[in-house]
Write an enzyme that holds these catalytic residues in place. Structure first.
Site, PDB file in Angstrom:
ATOM      1  N   CYS A  69       0.816  -1.220   0.000  1.00 11.43           N
ATOM      2  CA  CYS A  69       0.000   0.000   0.000  1.00 11.43           C
ATOM      3  C   CYS A  69       0.855   1.278   0.000  1.00 11.43           C
ATOM      4  CB  CYS A  69      -0.876   0.030   1.230  1.00 11.43           C
ATOM      5  SG  CYS A  69      -1.852  -1.454   1.432  1.00 11.43           S
TER       6      CYS A  69
ATOM      7  N   ARG B 182       4.778   0.550  -5.952  1.00  8.07           N
ATOM      8  CA  ARG B 182       4.718  -0.254  -4.735  1.00  8.07           C
ATOM      9  C   ARG B 182       3.767  -1.438  -4.883  1.00  8.07           C
ATOM     10  NH1 ARG B 182       6.684   2.076  -0.141  1.00  8.07           N
ATOM     11  NH2 ARG B 182       5.166   1.008   1.145  1.00  8.07           N
TER      12      ARG B 182
ATOM     13  N   TRP C 280      -2.994  -2.624  -1.609  1.00 10.19           N
ATOM     14  CA  TRP C 280      -2.600  -3.973  -2.029  1.00 10.19           C
ATOM     15  C   TRP C 280      -3.327  -4.903  -1.069  1.00 10.19           C
ATOM     16  CZ3 TRP C 280      -0.114  -8.413  -0.367  1.00 10.19           C
ATOM     17  CH2 TRP C 280       0.453  -9.231  -1.353  1.00 10.19           C
TER      18      TRP C 280
ATOM     19  N   ASN D 177      -1.200   1.530   5.828  1.00 13.02           N
ATOM     20  CA  ASN D 177      -0.329   0.516   5.227  1.00 13.02           C
ATOM     21  C   ASN D 177       0.149  -0.362   6.377  1.00 13.02           C
ATOM     22  OD1 ASN D 177       1.635  -0.982   3.937  1.00 13.02           O
ATOM     23  ND2 ASN D 177       3.123   0.688   3.866  1.00 13.02           N
ATOM     24  N   GLY D 178      -0.065  -1.666   6.257  1.00 15.51           N
ATOM     25  CA  GLY D 178       0.341  -2.581   7.328  1.00 15.51           C
ATOM     26  C   GLY D 178      -0.784  -3.559   7.626  1.00 15.51           C
TER      27      GLY D 178
ATOM     28  N   GLU E 236      18.303 -16.266  -9.292  1.00 10.93           N
ATOM     29  CA  GLU E 236      17.853 -14.908  -9.602  1.00 10.93           C
ATOM     30  C   GLU E 236      17.273 -14.842 -11.024  1.00 10.93           C
ATOM     31  OE1 GLU E 236      17.069 -12.517  -8.004  1.00 10.93           O
ATOM     32  OE2 GLU E 236      17.153 -10.767  -9.302  1.00 10.93           O
TER      33      GLU E 236
ATOM     34  N   LYS F  28      13.491 -13.613 -11.965  1.00 16.80           N
ATOM     35  CA  LYS F  28      13.222 -12.496 -12.886  1.00 16.80           C
ATOM     36  C   LYS F  28      12.207 -12.915 -13.941  1.00 16.80           C
ATOM     37  CE  LYS F  28      14.175  -9.779 -11.282  1.00 16.80           C
ATOM     38  NZ  LYS F  28      14.779  -9.563 -10.025  1.00 16.80           N
TER      39      LYS F  28
ATOM     40  N   GLU G  47       8.648 -13.505 -12.440  1.00 16.64           N
ATOM     41  CA  GLU G  47       8.041 -12.262 -11.944  1.00 16.64           C
ATOM     42  C   GLU G  47       7.365 -11.465 -13.054  1.00 16.64           C
ATOM     43  OE1 GLU G  47      10.392 -10.024  -8.409  1.00 16.64           O
ATOM     44  OE2 GLU G  47      11.613 -10.445 -10.154  1.00 16.64           O
TER      45      GLU G  47
ATOM     46  N   HIS H 110      17.883 -35.861  -9.288  1.00 13.92           N
ATOM     47  CA  HIS H 110      17.115 -36.301  -8.132  1.00 13.92           C
ATOM     48  C   HIS H 110      15.635 -35.938  -8.271  1.00 13.92           C
ATOM     49  CE1 HIS H 110      20.729 -37.580  -6.138  1.00 13.92           C
ATOM     50  NE2 HIS H 110      21.287 -36.420  -6.479  1.00 13.92           N
TER      51      HIS H 110
ATOM     52  N   LYS I 186       6.688  -3.866  -4.724  1.00 14.34           N
ATOM     53  CA  LYS I 186       8.118  -3.542  -4.671  1.00 14.34           C
ATOM     54  C   LYS I 186       8.666  -3.723  -3.262  1.00 14.34           C
ATOM     55  CE  LYS I 186      11.936  -1.763  -6.271  1.00 14.34           C
ATOM     56  NZ  LYS I 186      12.681  -2.760  -7.050  1.00 14.34           N
TER      57      LYS I 186
HETATM   58  C1  G6P Z   1       9.853  -7.878  -3.137  1.00 13.67           C
HETATM   59  C2  G6P Z   1      10.448  -7.342  -4.433  1.00 13.67           C
HETATM   60  C3  G6P Z   1      11.718  -8.102  -4.774  1.00 13.67           C
HETATM   61  C4  G6P Z   1      12.710  -7.999  -3.615  1.00 13.67           C
HETATM   62  C5  G6P Z   1      12.085  -8.488  -2.307  1.00 13.67           C
HETATM   63  C6  G6P Z   1      12.957  -8.116  -1.113  1.00 13.67           C
HETATM   64  O1  G6P Z   1       9.392  -9.166  -3.326  1.00 13.67           O
HETATM   65  O2  G6P Z   1       9.505  -7.462  -5.487  1.00 13.67           O
HETATM   66  O3  G6P Z   1      12.298  -7.562  -5.943  1.00 13.67           O
HETATM   67  O4  G6P Z   1      13.843  -8.759  -3.895  1.00 13.67           O
HETATM   68  O5  G6P Z   1      10.820  -7.852  -2.085  1.00 13.67           O
HETATM   69  O6  G6P Z   1      12.975  -6.718  -1.023  1.00 13.67           O
HETATM   70  P1  G6P Z   1      14.072  -5.862  -0.316  1.00 13.67           P
HETATM   71  O7  G6P Z   1      13.594  -4.458  -0.453  1.00 13.67           O
HETATM   72  O8  G6P Z   1      14.108  -6.311   1.117  1.00 13.67           O
HETATM   73  O9  G6P Z   1      15.361  -6.111  -1.009  1.00 13.67           O
END
Ligand code: G6P
Length: 604
Positions: free
Chosen positions: A2, A27, A74, A100-101, A478, A482, A485, A501, A599
């Site tokens: 949020c 966000r 959100w 937010n929270g 990673e 990506k 996502e 395995h 985010k």
């Molecule tokens: C969210 C973001 C990711 C990020 C993760 C951890 O899921 O979409 O891209 O890696 O949070 O976020 P931080 O701000 O703690 O690196």
């Protein structure tokens, strides 16, 4: 998650709130709304969907008033809907609240309020805040806020307006981000600095247990005893241009291209002729028995690279942990450990909780963080800022690679202090790390076309498997994240040695496998795994700095500059970011704001 904005000044609030909400879009959200307060009433307009919906319903009929609060939601408690969108009124509409929270005891509070005749318009946890304010209000909003706060449990950043106070916003926070922007004859609240950047670069960051009263000409902060206190003003070094796309079609592509500059800022002035200088960080490598690296998402993947690097060169035991696991698993962490918390935003709820847990158990905590003055940065004993600059695309790119670079710096510093590497190797690695930004900039320019071409070939894939060993496994984790996502293609990463395995049973004709092979000592092993999947019909994209060794077994190749494998993860990351980006572009996804993602994950 949020986003909150608030404005009080002399201009009409609605356009400023909408502009701020647009700047917080990254966000992640599924509904939005505003509340404008004037002398007689508070008017709320809110709607499910993207911000253009809110712009549509407010156009020409937006409420008149120079003070208001806005929100992008959100969904957590209650699905995305007009009713569940924020702001929320109290029963008699004398208060409106954005939040937010998560209010953890909201069911208990609902019962408490229901027994006292309150009924609810939404399924949200937030509505109880507005109702409690009305319940406790006896002529002084601050007193009502203090009583409400004593009643609720959980995390919150709250913006509150009160009917009849047409020039006041109240704000408070606990475990959720909130900043106060200071203008001339106007002031702001926001979840993040970018929302208010066009208007000011001066900010106050309230602490927990403080309540802010914001009027056009004043910001007054009260402590838990309702005494006024002075807070320092921070000047942000971000600019409006940082929050714009600068000619790129998406923030993600812009940020991919910003990586070499960002890594340069992370490492350059920390590498001096006398070696690595990490100012103000107290590290005594000889006293550390064990390191815990704790993080979420991509930051966790950076931590895996860090583990391999630190163990190899500093010969220190490193355990990597997902913050959501660490915080609840009774970890054996104490004063003889160093806990490294990695976070781009510095606000991730699980990472913040893990930090507190490590500190509670006596461990020193070093935060590797991007956002200056974020909660994690403020609560850690030491901070190593990654200096990536503002990152807006939900899928992190430069945030991740600067974390890897910072971990390499740290690993080399520990190695030198502990005398576990020779001066010669230390100098060599430092030299290579210092050259990386330049080589990476050239690589990104060169590999973009290759990635685009491969995306055109493979964008219809339904699954993708990323395999590698050592650093290449970390890079695979990673790369897979990506791709899933932003393209919504199912993607998994496996340590190449684990394939047999179980996972290999999924490989069939035309399965897409991305085989990463940069570690010289493991090249042959990964090559065998590539052969195994290929002989079962998989299409293999090889990523390597040794094309002569593995090229013949791959359908396509991405060739990396040769160098240390740890630093190769930076190149692999950039190549896989571009691959994911162009695949998502070919599939038509919302690249900067993928569905369901946020985010900054500020609730657990
Ligand atoms: C969210 C973001 C990711 C990020 C993760 C951890 O899921 O979409 O891209 O890696 O949070 O976020 P931080 O701000 O703690 O690196």
């Amino acid at each position: 998650m949020c986003g909150i904005v608030g404005y009080t000044g002399t201009q009409q609030a609605t356009p400023i709130l909408l502009d701020g909400l647009n700047r917080l879009e990254y966000r992640g959200y599924d509904s939005s709304g505003i509340a404008i307060v004037n002398d007689k009433e508070i008017e709320i307009m809110k709607i499910k969907g993207r911000l253009r919906e809110l712009e549509r319903i407010t156009e020409g009929v937006s409420p008149i008033g120079t003070t208001g609060i806005g929100h992008t939601r959100w969904a957590t408690h209650g699905g995305p809907s007009n009713e569940n969108a924020h702001p929320h009124y109290s029963r008699d509409k004398s208060f409106a609240v954005v939040h937010n929270g998560i209010i953890e005891n909201y069911l208990e509070m609902r019962d408490f309020l229901s027994e006292r005749g309150f009924s609810f318009r939404s399924e949200t946890d937030t509505e109880i805040v507005a109702m409690l304010l009305e319940y406790y209000y006896e002529g002084d909003v601050l007193d009502a806020i203090i009583k409400m706060r004593n009643k609720i449990k959980g995390s919150y950043a709250l913006g509150i307006v009160h009917r009849g106070e047409s020039d006041a916003i109240y704000a408070l926070r606990k475990d959720s981000p909130l900043v106060i922007g200071l203008g001339e004859g106007e002031n702001f609240i926001a979840s993040d600095i970018p929302a208010a950047l066009p208007y000011t670069r001066k900010f106050i960051i309230p602490d927990e247990n403080e309540i802010a009263l914001i009027t056009p000409d004043n910001v007054t902060i009260y402590n838990r005893n309702k005494e006024q206190i002075q807070k320092p003003v921070t000047i942000s070094d971000l600019s409006v241009a940082d929050a714009e796309k600068d000619g790129f079609p998406h923030f993600m592509l812009k940020e991919i291209h910003e990586q070499s500059g960002a890594i340069r800022k992370t490492v350059h002035d920390r590498i001096t002729p006398d070696g690595i200088r990490l100012d103000r960080i107290k590290l005594d490598g000889s006293k550390i028995r064990k390191i815990f690296v704790v993080a979420c998402g991509s930051a966790y993947h950076a931590g895996v690279v860090g583990k391999y690097f630190i163990e190899k060169y500093a010969r220190l035991e490193v355990e990597t942990d997902l913050a959501s696991e660490f915080r609840y698993r009774d970890p054996i962490v104490g004063p003889d450990c160093l806990t490294i918390i990695i976070s781009q935003s510095g606000e991730t709820a699980d990472s913040l909780a893990a930090l507190r847990e490590a500190k509670r158990r006596g461990s020193r905590v070093l935060a590797i963080v991007n956002v200056v003055d974020s909660s994690i940065a403020r609560e850690a004993d030491d901070v190593l800022y990654t200096r990536a600059g503002l990152e807006i695309a939900v899928a992190t790119t430069k945030g991740y690679t600067t974390q890897v670079a910072a971990l390499c710096l740290l690993g080399l510093k520990l190695a030198r202090d502990r005398e576990t590497i020779t001066q010669e190797l230390y100098d060599e690695l430092l030299y290579e790390l210092k050259q990386t930004p330049e080589t990476l900039a050239r690589f990104i320019d060169d590999v973009s076309n290759v990635a685009q071409h491969l995306a055109g070939k493979y964008y219809t894939a339904s699954d993708a498997y990323f395999i590698g060993r050592g650093y290449d496994w970390a890079a695979a984790l990673e790369g897979a994240l990506k791709l899933k996502e932003i393209s919504y293609i199912h993607a998994e990463a496996y340590a190449a040695g684990e394939l047999k395995h179980g996972t290999i049973s999924l490989i069939e004709k035309n399965s897409l496998v991305i085989g990463i092979a940069t570690e010289p000592t493991l090249l042959e092993k990964t090559l065998s795994n590539i052969k195994e999947v290929r002989s079962r019909g998989a299409a293999v994209i090889g990523i390597t700095d040794a094309p002569d060794s593995i090229g013949a077994e791959c359908d396509d190749l991405i060739v990396l500059p040769s160098g240390n494998s740890a630093f190769s993860s930076l190149f692999t990351a950039a190549a896989l970011q571009l691959f994911a980006y162009y695949i998502a572009a070919a599939r038509g996804g919302d690249i900067d704001k993928p569905r369901n993602l946020a985010k900054s994950v500020t609730v657990e």
